[in-house]
Write a protein that holds these residues in place. Structure first.
Motif, PDB file in Angstrom:
ATOM      1  N   ARG A  33      -2.029  15.494  -4.381  1.00  0.00           N
ATOM      2  CA  ARG A  33      -2.698  14.809  -3.272  1.00  0.00           C
ATOM      3  C   ARG A  33      -2.872  13.312  -3.521  1.00  0.00           C
ATOM      4  O   ARG A  33      -2.623  12.505  -2.622  1.00  0.00           O
ATOM      5  N   THR A  37      -1.143  10.666  -1.029  1.00  0.00           N
ATOM      6  CA  THR A  37      -1.983   9.861  -0.121  1.00  0.00           C
ATOM      7  C   THR A  37      -1.878   8.381  -0.473  1.00  0.00           C
ATOM      8  O   THR A  37      -1.981   7.526   0.414  1.00  0.00           O
ATOM      9  N   THR A  38      -1.657   8.079  -1.745  1.00  0.00           N
ATOM     10  CA  THR A  38      -1.466   6.677  -2.139  1.00  0.00           C
ATOM     11  C   THR A  38      -0.189   6.129  -1.512  1.00  0.00           C
ATOM     12  O   THR A  38      -0.178   5.007  -0.984  1.00  0.00           O
ATOM     13  N   ALA A  40       1.227   7.180   1.251  1.00  0.00           N
ATOM     14  CA  ALA A  40       0.975   7.043   2.690  1.00  0.00           C
ATOM     15  C   ALA A  40       0.155   5.791   2.975  1.00  0.00           C
ATOM     16  O   ALA A  40       0.444   5.025   3.900  1.00  0.00           O
ATOM     17  N   GLY A  41      -0.883   5.566   2.180  1.00  0.00           N
ATOM     18  CA  GLY A  41      -1.751   4.407   2.376  1.00  0.00           C
ATOM     19  C   GLY A  41      -1.015   3.096   2.132  1.00  0.00           C
ATOM     20  O   GLY A  41      -1.167   2.129   2.891  1.00  0.00           O
ATOM     21  N   MET A  42      -0.194   3.083   1.075  1.00  0.00           N
ATOM     22  CA  MET A  42       0.543   1.844   0.762  1.00  0.00           C
ATOM     23  C   MET A  42       1.567   1.543   1.845  1.00  0.00           C
ATOM     24  O   MET A  42       1.774   0.378   2.217  1.00  0.00           O
ATOM     25  N   ALA A  45      -0.382   0.072   4.674  1.00  0.00           N
ATOM     26  CA  ALA A  45      -0.875  -1.274   4.335  1.00  0.00           C
ATOM     27  C   ALA A  45       0.267  -2.286   4.345  1.00  0.00           C
ATOM     28  O   ALA A  45       0.074  -3.459   4.689  1.00  0.00           O
ATOM     29  N   LEU A  58       2.518  -3.804  -3.168  1.00  0.00           N
ATOM     30  CA  LEU A  58       2.583  -2.526  -2.449  1.00  0.00           C
ATOM     31  C   LEU A  58       3.945  -1.865  -2.629  1.00  0.00           C
ATOM     32  O   LEU A  58       4.030  -0.639  -2.805  1.00  0.00           O
ATOM     33  N   ARG A  64       6.316   3.396  -7.775  1.00  0.00           N
ATOM     34  CA  ARG A  64       5.635   4.064  -8.891  1.00  0.00           C
ATOM     35  C   ARG A  64       5.111   5.427  -8.482  1.00  0.00           C
ATOM     36  O   ARG A  64       5.243   6.414  -9.198  1.00  0.00           O
ATOM     37  N   ASN A  65       4.475   5.499  -7.334  1.00  0.00           N
ATOM     38  CA  ASN A  65       3.851   6.751  -6.924  1.00  0.00           C
ATOM     39  C   ASN A  65       4.873   7.781  -6.456  1.00  0.00           C
ATOM     40  O   ASN A  65       4.663   8.987  -6.641  1.00  0.00           O
TER      41      ASN A  65
ATOM     42  N   GLU B  18      -7.687   5.535 -11.337  1.00  0.00           N
ATOM     43  CA  GLU B  18      -6.275   5.293 -11.043  1.00  0.00           C
ATOM     44  C   GLU B  18      -6.091   3.851 -10.558  1.00  0.00           C
ATOM     45  O   GLU B  18      -6.605   3.490  -9.478  1.00  0.00           O
ATOM     46  N   ASP B  20      -3.625   2.384  -9.129  1.00  0.00           N
ATOM     47  CA  ASP B  20      -3.007   2.253  -7.813  1.00  0.00           C
ATOM     48  C   ASP B  20      -3.987   2.592  -6.692  1.00  0.00           C
ATOM     49  O   ASP B  20      -3.928   2.004  -5.607  1.00  0.00           O
ATOM     50  N   VAL B  21      -4.879   3.517  -6.943  1.00  0.00           N
ATOM     51  CA  VAL B  21      -5.903   3.844  -5.934  1.00  0.00           C
ATOM     52  C   VAL B  21      -6.827   2.641  -5.754  1.00  0.00           C
ATOM     53  O   VAL B  21      -7.166   2.267  -4.627  1.00  0.00           O
ATOM     54  N   MET B  23      -6.104  -0.497  -6.347  1.00  0.00           N
ATOM     55  CA  MET B  23      -5.361  -1.569  -5.685  1.00  0.00           C
ATOM     56  C   MET B  23      -5.285  -1.300  -4.182  1.00  0.00           C
ATOM     57  O   MET B  23      -5.530  -2.184  -3.366  1.00  0.00           O
ATOM     58  N   LEU B  24      -4.937  -0.075  -3.823  1.00  0.00           N
ATOM     59  CA  LEU B  24      -4.784   0.261  -2.409  1.00  0.00           C
ATOM     60  C   LEU B  24      -6.105   0.104  -1.667  1.00  0.00           C
ATOM     61  O   LEU B  24      -6.158  -0.498  -0.592  1.00  0.00           O
ATOM     62  N   ARG B  26      -8.611  -1.755  -2.475  1.00  0.00           N
ATOM     63  CA  ARG B  26      -8.958  -3.180  -2.409  1.00  0.00           C
ATOM     64  C   ARG B  26      -8.255  -3.815  -1.205  1.00  0.00           C
ATOM     65  O   ARG B  26      -8.879  -4.499  -0.390  1.00  0.00           O
ATOM     66  N   ILE B  27      -6.952  -3.569  -1.072  1.00  0.00           N
ATOM     67  CA  ILE B  27      -6.185  -4.167   0.019  1.00  0.00           C
ATOM     68  C   ILE B  27      -6.683  -3.636   1.368  1.00  0.00           C
ATOM     69  O   ILE B  27      -6.923  -4.416   2.312  1.00  0.00           O
ATOM     70  N   GLN B  28      -6.851  -2.319   1.455  1.00  0.00           N
ATOM     71  CA  GLN B  28      -7.256  -1.718   2.735  1.00  0.00           C
ATOM     72  C   GLN B  28      -8.654  -2.184   3.147  1.00  0.00           C
ATOM     73  O   GLN B  28      -8.900  -2.532   4.304  1.00  0.00           O
ATOM     74  N   HIS B  31      -8.837  -5.772   4.211  1.00  0.00           N
ATOM     75  CA  HIS B  31      -8.253  -5.878   5.549  1.00  0.00           C
ATOM     76  C   HIS B  31      -9.268  -5.456   6.616  1.00  0.00           C
ATOM     77  O   HIS B  31      -9.260  -5.966   7.739  1.00  0.00           O
ATOM     78  N   LYS B 110      -9.574  11.748  -0.134  1.00  0.00           N
ATOM     79  CA  LYS B 110      -8.656  10.609  -0.188  1.00  0.00           C
ATOM     80  C   LYS B 110      -7.572  10.794   0.867  1.00  0.00           C
ATOM     81  O   LYS B 110      -7.031  11.893   1.045  1.00  0.00           O
ATOM     82  N   SER B 111      -7.278   9.714   1.547  1.00  0.00           N
ATOM     83  CA  SER B 111      -6.307   9.772   2.629  1.00  0.00           C
ATOM     84  C   SER B 111      -5.575   8.445   2.693  1.00  0.00           C
ATOM     85  O   SER B 111      -6.108   7.416   2.288  1.00  0.00           O
ATOM     86  N   GLY B 112      -4.360   8.466   3.247  1.00  0.00           N
ATOM     87  CA  GLY B 112      -3.639   7.215   3.432  1.00  0.00           C
ATOM     88  C   GLY B 112      -4.300   6.346   4.495  1.00  0.00           C
ATOM     89  O   GLY B 112      -4.156   5.128   4.497  1.00  0.00           O
TER      90      GLY B 112
END
Lengths: 229, 129
Positions: A33, A37-38, A40-42, A45, A58, A64-65, B18, B20-21, B23-24, B26-28, B31, B110-112
């Motif tokens: 998950r 989800t990372t 999808a989010g990236m 974004a 991104l 990476r993911n 994580e 990457d989590v 980083m994501l 932070r950006i989201q 925004h 957690k979700s995109g």
């Protein structure tokens, strides 16, 4: 055969299989998950990112993911004994120390790693790298960061030992540590780690003609990897 | 706290092991107009960041090494009672759901898509204004 209301052996076996199935689905879902989800989010974004630095971060993160999802799937298949997920290639004489040190660095292990590894196993290099990664990652996760690695020639090959200090599991935990998904469900749900690392390392080692065991030496934990030499 | 842009920025600490989590998020969240007051890689760092940065909200992963989210929550409540907590996790079984309900901590998977998290942050910041 009706035993007057008591569950039969077959019924118990089915209940066990069902419990295992649910557990596997739960753990696999959990493992996948976060990177899915990372991704999808990236991707979302990226659509609204306007500066080059953010876009670069991104894009690198997406790659990476995506790799991480692929690796996780491979590891789950290997841990389940699916031979098509094993590394390909021919066995070769593999130098232990550079692989151990590079892996330790990539795992951001603390300074002070001790390596004494004159012996070189004869295995598929990619398999050996993954075994080392699993074992060192496990030592870092559950130990206190003090790790010593030794590789010596034994009668039928090479023995690699990764000894780490820190909390020592019980004898029962040590005996089952290399089993797939051994960590109890509540443990999986409350702290990182799925309980597949050592199982993967063991399957990879067995595919090379070796094995992985976990034991104790005084107050330390020792992961022993026997491989062809 | 209002959303008309003239009020104080909502300050958020992100706690997740994580990279990457983090980083994501932070950006989201930037925004979405939030200020990222700090980031933490485990429960200990989350408590430190919340103590020094005094955010409105901490977005707290539950599965972290050294001190996980479950263990950090009571310490956060004692040391930083003014910081609202959102539990943000990949998977939440019965145990996690019941525990967060018992502690009255909003729990989000957690979700995109960050919309639900952003809305929850605004709601909690409004309550504490």
């Amino acid at each position: 055969m009706d035993t007057g209301g008591e569950p039969t052996d077959a019924a118990r076996a089915l209940a066990d299989v069902d419990a295992i199935r649910r557990r596997v689905v739960n753990v696999v879902g959990h493992a996948l998950r976060t990177p899915v989800t990372t991704v999808a989010g990236m991707a979302a974004a990226l659509e609204s990112a306007t500066d080059d630095d953010t876009r670069s971060m991104l894009i690198a993160g997406l790659s990476r993911n995506a790799d991480r999802v692929e690796s996780l799937l491979d590891e789950l298949l290997v841990a389940a004994g699916v031979s098509t997920a094993l590394p390909v290639g021919e066995p070769e004489r593999v130098a232990v120390e550079p692989i151990v040190r590079d892996t330790w660095q990539s795992l951001e292990g603390p300074d002070g790693l001790a390596v004494d590894a004159p012996a070189a196993p004869f295995v598929r290099a990619r398999a050996f790298e993954r075994i080392v990664r699993m074992i060192l990652d496990n030592a870092l996760k559950y130990g206190d960061g003090n790790v010593a690695v030794r590789a010596e020639a034994i009668a039928n090959g090479v023995r690699l030992e990764v000894e780490s200090s820190g909390p020592v599991p019980s004898d029962e935990e040590l005996a089952h540590a290399c089993e797939l998904l051994y960590r109890g469900e509540q443990a999986v749900m409350t702290s990182p780690g799925l309980g597949i690392g050592l199982a993967v390392a063991r399957e990879l080692a067995r595919a090379e003609g070796g094995d992985v065991t976990l034991g104790r030496r005084g107050d330390n934990v020792v992961a022993t990897v026997d491989l062809p030499g | 706290m209002s959303d008309d842009g003239s009020s104080e920025l909502i300050r958020v600490v992100i706690a997740d092991d994580e990279p990457d989590v983090r980083m994501l998020l932070r950006i989201q969240l930037q925004h979405e107009g939030f200020e990222i007051a700090g980031e933490a890689i485990d429960g200990h760092a989350a408590i430190e960041e919340c103590t020094t940065a005094k955010p409105h909200v901490v977005v707290l992963d539950l599965l972290m090494p050294r001190l996980n989210g479950f263990e950090a929550i009571p310490k956060l409540r004692r040391q930083c009672p003014e910081v609202a907590i959102i539990a943000y996790t990949a998977v939440a079984g019965d145990f996690v759901r019941k525990e967060m309900a018992r502690l009255r901590i909003p729990l989000l998977l957690k979700s995109g898509n960050v919309n639900a998290l952003a809305a929850q942050i605004r709601e909690l910041a409004l309550r504490s204004a």
